[in-house]
Write a protein that holds these residues in place. Structure first.
Motif, PDB file in Angstrom:
ATOM      1  N   ALA A  31       0.830  -1.206   0.000  1.00 16.86           N
ATOM      2  CA  ALA A  31       0.000   0.000   0.000  1.00 16.86           C
ATOM      3  C   ALA A  31       0.862   1.252   0.000  1.00 16.86           C
ATOM      4  O   ALA A  31       0.560   2.240  -0.671  1.00 16.86           O
ATOM      5  CB  ALA A  31      -0.933  -0.015   1.207  1.00 16.86           C
ATOM      6  N   GLY A  32       2.006   1.231   0.759  1.00 18.93           N
ATOM      7  CA  GLY A  32       2.887   2.386   0.811  1.00 18.93           C
ATOM      8  C   GLY A  32       3.550   2.659  -0.524  1.00 18.93           C
ATOM      9  O   GLY A  32       3.707   3.818  -0.926  1.00 18.93           O
ATOM     10  N   VAL A  33       3.942   1.608  -1.232  1.00 17.10           N
ATOM     11  CA  VAL A  33       4.567   1.764  -2.545  1.00 17.10           C
ATOM     12  C   VAL A  33       3.568   2.344  -3.544  1.00 17.10           C
ATOM     13  O   VAL A  33       3.895   3.237  -4.331  1.00 17.10           O
ATOM     14  CB  VAL A  33       5.110   0.407  -3.047  1.00 17.10           C
ATOM     15  N   LEU A  34       2.320   1.840  -3.503  1.00 13.83           N
ATOM     16  CA  LEU A  34       1.290   2.358  -4.402  1.00 13.83           C
ATOM     17  C   LEU A  34       1.028   3.837  -4.145  1.00 13.83           C
ATOM     18  O   LEU A  34       0.868   4.626  -5.085  1.00 13.83           O
ATOM     19  CB  LEU A  34      -0.006   1.565  -4.224  1.00 13.83           C
ATOM     20  N   GLU A  35       0.979   4.212  -2.863  1.00 20.91           N
ATOM     21  CA  GLU A  35       0.729   5.612  -2.516  1.00 20.91           C
ATOM     22  C   GLU A  35       1.856   6.505  -3.038  1.00 20.91           C
ATOM     23  O   GLU A  35       1.607   7.577  -3.590  1.00 20.91           O
ATOM     24  CB  GLU A  35       0.589   5.756  -1.004  1.00 20.91           C
ATOM     25  N   LYS A  36       3.106   6.064  -2.869  1.00 24.17           N
ATOM     26  CA  LYS A  36       4.257   6.829  -3.354  1.00 24.17           C
ATOM     27  C   LYS A  36       4.215   6.949  -4.873  1.00 24.17           C
ATOM     28  O   LYS A  36       4.441   8.023  -5.440  1.00 24.17           O
ATOM     29  CB  LYS A  36       5.549   6.124  -2.922  1.00 24.17           C
ATOM     30  N   ARG A  37       3.908   5.839  -5.527  1.00 23.64           N
ATOM     31  CA  ARG A  37       3.822   5.840  -6.985  1.00 23.64           C
ATOM     32  C   ARG A  37       2.762   6.817  -7.462  1.00 23.64           C
ATOM     33  O   ARG A  37       2.979   7.585  -8.408  1.00 23.64           O
ATOM     34  CB  ARG A  37       3.494   4.426  -7.474  1.00 23.64           C
ATOM     35  N   ASN A  38       1.609   6.798  -6.806  1.00 23.50           N
ATOM     36  CA  ASN A  38       0.521   7.685  -7.205  1.00 23.50           C
ATOM     37  C   ASN A  38       0.907   9.152  -7.056  1.00 23.50           C
ATOM     38  O   ASN A  38       0.579   9.990  -7.904  1.00 23.50           O
ATOM     39  CB  ASN A  38      -0.727   7.391  -6.376  1.00 23.50           C
ATOM     40  N   LYS A  39       1.609   9.492  -5.962  1.00 24.10           N
ATOM     41  CA  LYS A  39       2.018  10.878  -5.732  1.00 24.10           C
ATOM     42  C   LYS A  39       3.016  11.338  -6.791  1.00 24.10           C
ATOM     43  O   LYS A  39       2.918  12.450  -7.317  1.00 24.10           O
ATOM     44  CB  LYS A  39       2.625  11.017  -4.335  1.00 24.10           C
ATOM     45  N   ILE A  40       3.977  10.478  -7.099  1.00 23.86           N
ATOM     46  CA  ILE A  40       4.992  10.847  -8.087  1.00 23.86           C
ATOM     47  C   ILE A  40       4.367  10.974  -9.472  1.00 23.86           C
ATOM     48  O   ILE A  40       4.636  11.929 -10.209  1.00 23.86           O
ATOM     49  CB  ILE A  40       6.137   9.813  -8.088  1.00 23.86           C
ATOM     50  N   LEU A  41       3.496  10.028  -9.819  1.00 24.16           N
ATOM     51  CA  LEU A  41       2.855  10.082 -11.130  1.00 24.16           C
ATOM     52  C   LEU A  41       1.936  11.293 -11.243  1.00 24.16           C
ATOM     53  O   LEU A  41       1.846  11.931 -12.303  1.00 24.16           O
ATOM     54  CB  LEU A  41       2.074   8.792 -11.371  1.00 24.16           C
ATOM     55  N   SER A  42       1.267  11.641 -10.148  1.00 25.25           N
ATOM     56  CA  SER A  42       0.418  12.834 -10.145  1.00 25.25           C
ATOM     57  C   SER A  42       1.249  14.088 -10.391  1.00 25.25           C
ATOM     58  O   SER A  42       0.854  14.976 -11.156  1.00 25.25           O
ATOM     59  CB  SER A  42      -0.318  12.943  -8.806  1.00 25.25           C
ATOM     60  N   LEU A  43       2.415  14.164  -9.738  1.00 23.55           N
ATOM     61  CA  LEU A  43       3.313  15.305  -9.950  1.00 23.55           C
ATOM     62  C   LEU A  43       3.782  15.357 -11.401  1.00 23.55           C
ATOM     63  O   LEU A  43       3.806  16.429 -12.026  1.00 23.55           O
ATOM     64  CB  LEU A  43       4.511  15.197  -9.009  1.00 23.55           C
ATOM     65  N   MET A  44       4.141  14.213 -11.958  1.00 24.07           N
ATOM     66  CA  MET A  44       4.608  14.175 -13.346  1.00 24.07           C
ATOM     67  C   MET A  44       3.529  14.647 -14.311  1.00 24.07           C
ATOM     68  O   MET A  44       3.808  15.382 -15.268  1.00 24.07           O
ATOM     69  CB  MET A  44       5.054  12.756 -13.700  1.00 24.07           C
TER      70      MET A  44
END
Length: 369
Positions: free
Chosen positions: A2-15
């Motif tokens: 869940a933590g990895v997915l959350e980090k991925r989502n934040k980075i992809l949102s920024l991109m």
């Protein structure tokens, strides 16, 4: 996971935001705005390139950094929350959507597909689907076939896994959006031609119903407002998922009523180990905020229908009911009653869970839940 997915989502949102606002981005942009080392930013970029989420827009030359763009400016997800509650082999799946149109689409197609679902309802943007552990085949595809259906539900330890079979737009939602919804632990998908099937993992929570009544006086307070405030308060607790807030009108010919004789129900989902703490918080909150000493709470956990509950709700809509009647039924069904005279309306609120708005708000409406 869940933590990895959350980090991925934040980075992809920024991109995606940088792609829209600036046209492209660099490794340094991501490292700076996410406050992570450049090496970590590079690792994420490499991973997202492999996932085909971003592409190189201009290769670096000399001191000029490589620039990247997100592949799409489509919303990351329209799936706001996905979670589930269970009671033995009975499971209820909740899917809160950001779009009422998409929620209506899913209700229509999930209902048509059947599969393991026995009941599909929509409450605004919240889709509620009742089913049982097991698997039932369902064909999906081009109309007149449904586009999506739930074909299996299973429990793995403390997790519920729903298997969704999809085509077209729902397949995009399954592969690109559902993993970003609050409550989703992971999504595993595979494609077979034009059909995408995926397993959506969520925590196996318990449903908790809290009926509330007689918290106001003729001069002060409103039970619906107190109940909603309680739902908001409990919903901020870690691991708690608010489900709904309902108001029901009971028999109006009660002399002790403060206004129209309404009661309130809130629903939420939580882990089994959190329920006792939630109940303590609810009792303390209602006792502290009520304007009447006659406040009452009824608390029920689980999903299975209980004999006598619906009949009690119907009776409370049509005539005066005594505390003795409420206490006897509560003892038979294992429902906890706390407080004074308000336990009657509180139990009625619990007993009417799942009824239509017409039944809840009009005691004269035929009772056909």
């Amino acid at each position: 996971m869940a933590g990895v997915l959350e980090k991925r989502n934040k980075i992809l949102s920024l991109m995606r935001r940088l792609t829209l606002d600036e046209g492209s981005f660099t490794i340094a942009d991501i490292a700076h705005q996410m406050d992570i080392p450049r090496s970590t930013a590079q690792d994420w970029i490499n991973r997202l390139i492999e996932d085909e989420c971003i592409v190189i827009s201009s290769p670096g030359k000399g001191r000029e950094a490589t620039r990247y763009i997100a592949r799409t400016a489509l919303p990351q997800t329209i799936c706001k929350r996905i979670f589930s509650t269970c009671d033995g082999d009975l499971v209820e799946i909740y899917h809160e959507c950001m779009s009422s149109g998409c929620a209506a689409f899913c209700k229509h197609h999930h209902g048509r597909a059947g599969g393991v679902l026995t009941d599909v309802r929509r409450d605004g943007t919240l889709l509620r689907e009742m089913g049982r552990i097991g698997s039932v085949d369902a064909a999906v595809g081009i109309s007149p076939l449904p586009a999506v259906g739930v074909v299996a539900i299973r429990q793995e330890g403390d997790q519920i896994v729903q298997t969704i079979r999809s085509f077209g737009g729902p397949a995009y939602s399954l592969t690109e959006m559902m993993s970003r919804a609050e409550g989703v632990l992971s999504v595993e998908t595979h494609r077979n031609g034009t059909i995408v099937e995926g397993d959506v993992y969520t925590k196996a929570l318990r449903r908790l119903l809290i009926g509330i009544d007689d918290t106001d006086s003729r001069e002060d307070g409103a039970t619906f407002a107190l109940a909603y405030a309680l739902l908001q308060r409990l919903g901020r607790c870690e691991g708690v998922m608010p489900i709904s807030h309902k108001v029901a009108m009971l028999y109006p010919g009660i002399s002790e009523k403060t206004a129209g004789n309404s009661c309130s129900l809130i629903e939420l989902a939580a882990g089994e180990d959190a329920i006792s703490g939630i109940i303590k918080q609810a009792v303390a909150f209602v006792a502290g905020e009520s304007a009447s000493p006659e406040w009452g709470i009824a608390i029920r956990t689980g999903l299975a229908e209980q004999e006598g509950l619906r009949a009690f709700g119907e009776q409370a809509r049509q005539e005066r009911v005594t505390i003795g009647d409420a206490e006897a039924l509560a003892q038979e069904t294992g429902i906890h009653l706390i407080g004074g005279r308000g336990v009657i309306g509180a139990l009625a609120a619990v007993s009417l869970q799942g009824c239509s708005d017409e039944i809840l708000l009009n005691p004269d409406h035929p009772f056909n839940p």
